[in-house]
Design a protein around this motif. Structure first.
Motif, PDB file in Angstrom:
ATOM      1  N   ALA A  27       0.934  -1.145   0.002  1.00  0.00           N
ATOM      2  CA  ALA A  27       0.170  -0.113  -0.024  1.00  0.00           C
ATOM      3  C   ALA A  27       0.930   1.157   0.155  1.00  0.00           C
ATOM      4  CB  ALA A  27      -0.790   0.076   1.004  1.00  0.00           C
ATOM      5  N   ASP A  28       0.835   1.890  -1.037  1.00  0.00           N
ATOM      6  CA  ASP A  28       1.806   3.257  -1.171  1.00  0.00           C
ATOM      7  C   ASP A  28       0.782   4.390  -0.604  1.00  0.00           C
ATOM      8  OD1 ASP A  28       3.051   5.612  -1.911  1.00  0.00           O
ATOM      9  OD2 ASP A  28       3.207   4.992  -3.845  1.00  0.00           O
ATOM     10  N   LEU A  29       0.972   4.706   0.553  1.00  0.00           N
ATOM     11  CA  LEU A  29       0.038   5.707   1.365  1.00  0.00           C
ATOM     12  C   LEU A  29       0.453   6.921   0.991  1.00  0.00           C
ATOM     13  CD1 LEU A  29      -0.077   3.920   4.611  1.00  0.00           C
ATOM     14  CD2 LEU A  29      -1.897   3.905   2.982  1.00  0.00           C
ATOM     15  N   LYS A  30       1.487   7.240   0.388  1.00  0.00           N
ATOM     16  CA  LYS A  30       2.074   8.518   0.209  1.00  0.00           C
ATOM     17  C   LYS A  30       1.650   9.222  -1.161  1.00  0.00           C
ATOM     18  CE  LYS A  30       6.456   8.707   3.116  1.00  0.00           C
ATOM     19  NZ  LYS A  30       7.715   8.924   2.965  1.00  0.00           N
ATOM     20  N   HIS A  31       1.441   8.101  -2.090  1.00  0.00           N
ATOM     21  CA  HIS A  31       0.962   8.398  -3.465  1.00  0.00           C
ATOM     22  C   HIS A  31      -0.320   8.015  -3.958  1.00  0.00           C
ATOM     23  CE1 HIS A  31       5.416   9.102  -3.414  1.00  0.00           C
ATOM     24  NE2 HIS A  31       5.264  10.297  -3.709  1.00  0.00           N
ATOM     25  N   GLU A  32      -0.402   6.495  -4.313  1.00  0.00           N
ATOM     26  CA  GLU A  32      -1.501   6.144  -4.755  1.00  0.00           C
ATOM     27  C   GLU A  32      -2.749   6.133  -3.801  1.00  0.00           C
ATOM     28  OE1 GLU A  32      -2.837   1.707  -6.795  1.00  0.00           O
ATOM     29  OE2 GLU A  32      -0.730   2.123  -5.821  1.00  0.00           O
ATOM     30  N   TYR A  33      -2.652   5.931  -2.511  1.00  0.00           N
ATOM     31  CA  TYR A  33      -3.510   5.834  -1.580  1.00  0.00           C
ATOM     32  C   TYR A  33      -3.429   6.662  -0.529  1.00  0.00           C
ATOM     33  CZ  TYR A  33      -4.244   1.126  -3.472  1.00  0.00           C
ATOM     34  OH  TYR A  33      -4.538  -0.020  -4.482  1.00  0.00           O
ATOM     35  N   HIS A  34      -3.185   7.960  -0.981  1.00  0.00           N
ATOM     36  CA  HIS A  34      -2.813   9.278  -0.071  1.00  0.00           C
ATOM     37  C   HIS A  34      -4.106   9.768   0.190  1.00  0.00           C
ATOM     38  CE1 HIS A  34      -1.070  12.484   2.009  1.00  0.00           C
ATOM     39  NE2 HIS A  34      -1.768  13.428   1.148  1.00  0.00           N
ATOM     40  N   GLY A  35      -4.492  10.411   1.451  1.00  0.00           N
ATOM     41  CA  GLY A  35      -5.595  11.324   1.973  1.00  0.00           C
ATOM     42  C   GLY A  35      -6.926  10.283   1.848  1.00  0.00           C
ATOM     43  N   LEU A  36      -7.921  10.696   2.214  1.00  0.00           N
ATOM     44  CA  LEU A  36      -9.338  10.245   2.148  1.00  0.00           C
ATOM     45  C   LEU A  36      -9.774   9.411   0.835  1.00  0.00           C
ATOM     46  CD1 LEU A  36     -11.574   9.671   4.282  1.00  0.00           C
ATOM     47  CD2 LEU A  36     -12.838  11.760   3.433  1.00  0.00           C
ATOM     48  N   ARG A  37      -9.502  10.284  -0.174  1.00  0.00           N
ATOM     49  CA  ARG A  37      -9.955   9.777  -1.550  1.00  0.00           C
ATOM     50  C   ARG A  37      -8.956   8.330  -1.856  1.00  0.00           C
ATOM     51  NH1 ARG A  37      -9.895  13.219  -6.713  1.00  0.00           N
ATOM     52  NH2 ARG A  37     -11.702  14.265  -5.717  1.00  0.00           N
ATOM     53  N   GLY A  38      -7.736   8.363  -1.441  1.00  0.00           N
ATOM     54  CA  GLY A  38      -6.952   7.291  -1.562  1.00  0.00           C
ATOM     55  C   GLY A  38      -7.163   6.069  -0.731  1.00  0.00           C
ATOM     56  N   LEU A  39      -7.751   6.519   0.573  1.00  0.00           N
ATOM     57  CA  LEU A  39      -8.106   5.277   1.419  1.00  0.00           C
ATOM     58  C   LEU A  39      -9.345   4.824   0.809  1.00  0.00           C
ATOM     59  CD1 LEU A  39      -7.300   6.735   4.869  1.00  0.00           C
ATOM     60  CD2 LEU A  39      -6.301   4.995   3.855  1.00  0.00           C
ATOM     61  N   ASN A  40     -10.474   5.494   0.142  1.00  0.00           N
ATOM     62  CA  ASN A  40     -11.317   4.902  -0.246  1.00  0.00           C
ATOM     63  C   ASN A  40     -11.117   4.027  -1.302  1.00  0.00           C
ATOM     64  OD1 ASN A  40     -13.251   5.764   1.785  1.00  0.00           O
ATOM     65  ND2 ASN A  40     -13.479   7.903   0.393  1.00  0.00           N
TER      66      ASN A  40
END
Length: 350
Positions: free
Chosen positions: A60-73
């Motif tokens: 899970a790339d939380l800094k780019h692909e899954y960053h922020g609320l939209r990314g977590l969704n």
């Protein structure tokens, strides 16, 4: 009947992720009919990739692909497609809490780690300190799976490698095979915070005394960062028996292989303590602002290999990220280097 598929969430930091390895291994081996997927950052892949046949790793790339609320969704939608049946949150931070909330709404079976935050505050409270050992992270992780219906025993885990260690042929030529007359000593002298770092000037004296005792020893310096680049360059020039591991090993997996062949590792309360522990290598660990009572000692490491001083102000921090109240880091400065050398000598001679 649908096959159980457990999602295990633990994003960071490296040491905490490493502490999940014996627990996930125990879960996988004691319940071979269930599927397990570990969700973490890319750096953790070597720890879980070949851990057990029923363990998978998901990055899970939380800094780019899954960053922020939209990314977590977006991450949640991807996870739902995997058809998990139970969720184990071993992190309990805002990101994992949000994912838990989404899974709870979807009526998944969800459990999360209890971090004993009240007991942590009491342990470091200088006015009303309660010196009571907290459960280890290993036990806290195991309790999550017990609440999901999978009690486990982690005591049978020894190493991520076979008994003979990792394959040395996968390492760079500069490391080479281990000769029968050599002692291989690992040293990881730095950490993320000053309250966890033994003074480098004293650490160099530790190296010097070890090489006087063991002139045929090889000392492998672990760690990657600004301090490592400065001091390791100096030490390798002064002591030819020293090798800067980060300049030769390209991956963490190669470093783990090397750790599995060490006679002993000397480390701070840092990730390298935990990585070496996963290879079955004895670790002499140095503790300053932090304390093993907080539950972060490396897996299967012995209390007699802990090096620390008894000060009324210790511990002053759970993670070592607070400034020294005294201003002199006496908890580290006052540790005699001879204690460290003697402990390493005892382990090597045994």
């Amino acid at each position: 009947m649908k096959k159980e598929h457990i999602l295990v969430i633990r994003f960071s930091a490296l040491g905490d992720v490493a502490m999940a390895v014996p627990v996930v291994w125990a879960l996988a081996t004691q319940y071979p009919d269930i599927r397990i997927t570990v969700l973490s950052r890319a750096f953790a892949r070597p720890l879980f990739a070949d851990l057990a046949p029923n363990v998978n790793f998901m990055e899970a790339d939380l800094k780019h692909e899954y960053h922020g609320l939209r990314g977590l969704n977006a991450l949640y939608r991807r996870l739902v497609a995997k058809q998990f049946t139970k969720i184990a949150d071993l992190h309990d931070v805002i990101r994992s809490e949000y994912l838990r909330m989404r899974f709870n709404v979807g009526r998944y079976r969800v459990e999360h780690i209890r971090k004993h935050r009240k007991q942590r505050r009491q342990l470091i409270n200088p006015k009303k300190r309660v010196r009571q050992p907290l459960p280890s992270s290993f036990m806290s992780y195991a309790e999550v799976f017990a609440r999901l219906g999978y009690p486990i025993d982690i005591s049978s885990f020894h190493s991520i490698f076979p008994q003979e260690g990792g394959n040395l042929n996968m390492l760079p030529a500069a490391i080479g095979p281990k000769k029968s007359f050599e002692q291989w000593i690992g040293i990881a002298p730095f950490a993320a915070h000053p309250g966890k770092v033994y003074p480098p000037t004293l650490m160099e004296q530790v190296i010097s005394q070890l090489l006087q005792k063991y002139p045929k020893a090889r000392i492998f310096l672990f760690g990657r960062g600004k301090d490592e680049n400065i001091y390791f360059q100096q030490w390798t020039e002064r002591y030819p028996q020293c090798l800067f591991v980060g300049q030769h090993c390209e991956t963490m997996y190669q470093e783990l292989i090397l750790m599995s062949h060490l006679d002993v590792m000397l480390s701070m309360d840092s990730a390298n303590m935990h990585l070496a522990s996963l290879t079955g290598t004895p670790v002499v660990s140095i503790w300053g602002a932090t304390h093993p009572m907080a539950g972060f000692l490396g897996y299967n490491q012995k209390e007699e290999n802990i090096i620390q001083t008894d000060l009324d102000c210790r511990p002053c921090s759970i993670f070592g990220n607070k400034k020294c109240h005294r201003g002199d880091y006496a908890c580290l400065q006052n540790i005699p280097l001879e204690r460290i050398v003697d402990r390493i000598t005892t382990l090597i001679n045994n």
